[in-house]
Design an enzyme around this catalytic site. Sequence first.
Site, PDB file in Angstrom:
ATOM      1  N   CYS A  90      67.697 -41.842  20.341  1.00 59.21           N
ATOM      2  CA  CYS A  90      67.947 -42.784  21.838  1.00 59.21           C
ATOM      3  C   CYS A  90      68.427 -43.887  21.352  1.00 59.21           C
ATOM      4  O   CYS A  90      68.692 -44.964  21.355  1.00 59.21           O
ATOM      5  CB  CYS A  90      66.816 -42.828  22.284  1.00 59.21           C
ATOM      6  SG  CYS A  90      65.260 -42.996  20.974  1.00 59.21           S
TER       7      CYS A  90
ATOM      8  N   GLU B  69      72.159 -41.778  24.369  1.00 57.49           N
ATOM      9  CA  GLU B  69      71.507 -40.676  23.828  1.00 57.49           C
ATOM     10  C   GLU B  69      72.497 -40.605  23.284  1.00 57.49           C
ATOM     11  O   GLU B  69      74.071 -40.291  23.846  1.00 57.49           O
ATOM     12  CB  GLU B  69      70.808 -39.785  24.597  1.00 57.49           C
ATOM     13  CG  GLU B  69      70.039 -40.174  25.092  1.00 57.49           C
ATOM     14  CD  GLU B  69      68.192 -40.011  24.288  1.00 57.49           C
ATOM     15  OE1 GLU B  69      68.494 -39.105  23.997  1.00 57.49           O
ATOM     16  OE2 GLU B  69      67.553 -40.676  24.636  1.00 57.49           O
TER      17      GLU B  69
END
Length: 404
Positions: free
Chosen positions: A361, A396
């Site tokens: 992330c 992501e």
Amino acid sequence: MQRPPKKFHPHPFEYHQEIELRIDALSNLGVGIGRVDGWVVFVPFCLPGELVKARVFRNDKNCSNADLVEVLEPSPERGDPKCPLFGTCGGCQYQHLSYDAQLAWKTRQVGELLQHMAGIEFPVQPCIPSPKIWNYRSKITPHFDRPKDGVIGPIGFMPNGRRGIIDVPQCPIAMEEINAALPRERESARQRSKQFKKGATLLLRATEGRVETNPNAVVTEHVGELSFDFLAGEFFQNNPFILPTFTGHAAEEAKAGGARFLVDAYCGSGLFALTLAKHFEQVAGVEVSEAAADWARRNAESNGITNATFLGASAETIFADIDFPPDETAVLIDPPRKGCSPEFLEQLIAFGPSRVVYVSCDPATQVRDLAILKEGGFELQKVQPFDLFPHTRHLECVMTLTKC
């Protein structure tokens, strides 16, 4: 002109001096970057190509920070934000940018991180969009400060670039169920104000058409044909609409080299281990939290998955109980935002799997770790960003590496 803060440095601009500048690019924090006589100035809520007027509030050693006053020449990509709090609330950075342009910038920023942080020139696949770009978040956590004279003030989130809390009665990136429940939960907190001796955080987690507010309650999320139970206050990916595509890509990358075995080294409650299990003979999930490993075991049982086992292991011995042959094993890693520890990377390199699928992330810490894995004998094969967080700077990124 307002009196400057005590620590304000008056070079090269005075406090609240208004300047005009052309925005050249966006930082990985979603902030506009421009220059005045070569001096870098960061201005939020601007877009590349725009001429803006900005008001300086801080000068650092090699750059300045300013607030946006006016857009003098807008970008053709500029649109109208959906949220009336955009520009004040710190939650979103890109509501004024067309969605196609958001995807393009996120793709570009991953490539720039690879180049600037690791010296790697590598093609980045176009960022995969979210099926929903509004009302996609399945969890929000608005908070408030300590009540004053028994009265709770703003309930919401941190403002952009400032301390404190701004009041957020609705959030257009939160799921419809959450926005429907939010007025009730805000009013409930205000009615119970005398119970709070300090600030507090509310939890609203959408689950199966309802909203759970107890962090210790069990909730369920569905990903394709599988269901996952976990505690409402614990981590689980907050955009359920993209998860089938997201986990499907991870599966394709993990099995592409013909690996028979999979290790999910940060397995949590089993999202990747269980969605990928059908592609492998055996799967081992490893988790430093024994409680999380226990949820993964329960989820495997409830979904009828018998080829996945879950181990509670210390960070220092993460692969100690893994007996899969490394040359037939893929390892999937999805660490927290801070990335992998040096100790973990040493163990991963020593184990030497044939393939590593690194989910992150925070592409900045991912690229930092990538440089270490390259030195340890792994070669980058594919870089695929996913937009799990439309209208924000967050994304992501899945990187696939193979053993040289």
